[in-house]
Design an enzyme around this catalytic site. Structure first.
Site, PDB file in Angstrom:
ATOM      1  N   LYS A 140       2.386   2.604   2.172  1.00 57.31           N
ATOM      2  CA  LYS A 140       2.101   3.422   3.369  1.00 57.31           C
ATOM      3  C   LYS A 140       3.218   3.219   4.376  1.00 57.31           C
ATOM      4  O   LYS A 140       3.567   2.086   4.714  1.00 57.31           O
ATOM      5  CB  LYS A 140       0.784   2.983   4.036  1.00 57.31           C
ATOM      6  CG  LYS A 140      -0.490   3.421   3.327  1.00 57.31           C
ATOM      7  CD  LYS A 140      -1.708   3.114   4.223  1.00 57.31           C
ATOM      8  CE  LYS A 140      -3.000   3.619   3.622  1.00 57.31           C
ATOM      9  NZ  LYS A 140      -4.151   3.377   4.524  1.00 57.31           N
ATOM     10  N   LYS A 147       0.831  -1.223   0.000  1.00 61.51           N
ATOM     11  CA  LYS A 147       0.000   0.000   0.000  1.00 61.51           C
ATOM     12  C   LYS A 147       0.860   1.265   0.000  1.00 61.51           C
ATOM     13  O   LYS A 147       0.344   2.361   0.105  1.00 61.51           O
ATOM     14  CB  LYS A 147      -0.938  -0.008   1.216  1.00 61.51           C
ATOM     15  CG  LYS A 147      -1.939  -1.157   1.192  1.00 61.51           C
ATOM     16  CD  LYS A 147      -3.088  -0.914   2.151  1.00 61.51           C
ATOM     17  CE  LYS A 147      -2.831  -1.489   3.512  1.00 61.51           C
ATOM     18  NZ  LYS A 147      -3.999  -1.390   4.407  1.00 61.51           N
TER      19      LYS A 147
HETATM   20  N1  C2G Z   1     -12.444   4.920   7.166  1.00 58.39           N
HETATM   21  C1  C2G Z   1     -13.667   5.584   7.284  1.00 58.39           C
HETATM   22  N2  C2G Z   1     -13.690   6.936   7.315  1.00 58.39           N
HETATM   23  C2  C2G Z   1     -12.543   7.658   7.248  1.00 58.39           C
HETATM   24  C3  C2G Z   1     -11.307   6.991   7.145  1.00 58.39           C
HETATM   25  C4  C2G Z   1     -11.275   5.606   7.105  1.00 58.39           C
HETATM   26  O1  C2G Z   1     -14.737   4.932   7.359  1.00 58.39           O
HETATM   27  N3  C2G Z   1     -12.619   9.011   7.273  1.00 58.39           N
HETATM   28  C5  C2G Z   1     -12.459   3.460   7.115  1.00 58.39           C
HETATM   29  C6  C2G Z   1     -11.899   2.917   5.803  1.00 58.39           C
HETATM   30  O2  C2G Z   1     -12.907   2.942   4.786  1.00 58.39           O
HETATM   31  C7  C2G Z   1     -11.500   1.494   6.198  1.00 58.39           C
HETATM   32  C8  C2G Z   1     -11.082   1.660   7.675  1.00 58.39           C
HETATM   33  O3  C2G Z   1     -11.621   2.926   8.118  1.00 58.39           O
HETATM   34  O4  C2G Z   1     -12.635   0.626   6.124  1.00 58.39           O
HETATM   35  C9  C2G Z   1      -9.576   1.660   7.851  1.00 58.39           C
HETATM   36  O5  C2G Z   1      -9.045   2.682   7.030  1.00 58.39           O
HETATM   37  P1  C2G Z   1      -7.486   2.553   6.586  1.00 58.39           P
HETATM   38  O6  C2G Z   1      -6.665   2.320   7.791  1.00 58.39           O
HETATM   39  O7  C2G Z   1      -7.198   3.683   5.653  1.00 58.39           O
HETATM   40  O8  C2G Z   1      -7.539   1.189   5.775  1.00 58.39           O
HETATM   41  P2  C2G Z   1      -7.024   0.899   4.288  1.00 58.39           P
HETATM   42  O9  C2G Z   1      -5.664   1.427   4.108  1.00 58.39           O
HETATM   43  O10 C2G Z   1      -8.106   1.304   3.380  1.00 58.39           O
HETATM   44  O11 C2G Z   1      -6.848  -0.706   4.336  1.00 58.39           O
HETATM   45  O12 C2G Z   1      -7.335  -5.131   2.727  1.00 58.39           O
HETATM   46  C10 C2G Z   1      -7.994  -3.904   2.990  1.00 58.39           C
HETATM   47  C11 C2G Z   1      -7.023  -2.836   3.408  1.00 58.39           C
HETATM   48  O13 C2G Z   1      -6.178  -3.299   4.456  1.00 58.39           O
HETATM   49  C12 C2G Z   1      -7.788  -1.593   3.849  1.00 58.39           C
END
Ligand code: C2G
Length: 129
Positions: A47, A45
């Protein structure tokens, strides 16, 4: 017991994450969070997390909605996770809308609206000003 699973990085934990976890837990009785490892985040990712996996795991385990935290090490583990933990419902924020519909043959797939105006990227940007 209805089991729910969700996946994510959850770095710089914020209220958008909490809103997601709260609503995910409301869909069942037991919530599993598959937490992206540092290696998965960096290799898959691009990240670079501020907090390490262990630190992010401790934070998630302190949240009342979370019952179990497991590592997310690759994109392919979702199907086996759902089967191994007998998950009923797979939940993600709707920025992932449709991306995990391939799991619909083994569990319910739910995409929840993201919380607006908050993200780890925005936090880092604002703090950098
Ligand atoms: N999220 C949310 N609202 C935000 C930010 C994040 O609802 N303002 C949700 C995202 O949609 C996700 C969860 O919080 O469902 C975790 O977000 P991230 O840590 O950014 O996850 P991500 O990098 O999208 O990883 O295999 C799937 C991946 O690991 C998802």
């Amino acid at each position: 017991m209805k089991k729910v699973i969700t996946y994510g990085t959850f770095d710089l934990l914020h209220y958008g994450h909490i809103n997601l976890l709260r609503r995910a837990k409301e869909l069942g009785d037991y919530l599993i969070v598959a937490l992206s490892t540092d290696e998965f985040n960096w290799n898959e990712k691009q990240k670079k997390c501020y907090f390490t996996y262990e630190e992010r795991k401790k934070l998630l385990e302190a949240i009342r909605y979370v019952d179990l935290v497991i590592p997310e090490e690759n994109w392919e583990q979702k199907r086996s996770d759902v089967k191994e933990f007998r998950v009923d419902t797979f939940v993600m924020g709707d920025d992932w809308e449709g991306k995990f519909d391939f799991l619909k043959d083994i569990c319910e797939v739910v995409y929840l609206p993201r919380t607006p105006d908050i993200s780890t990227t925005q936090i880092k940007t604002d703090l950098g000003k």
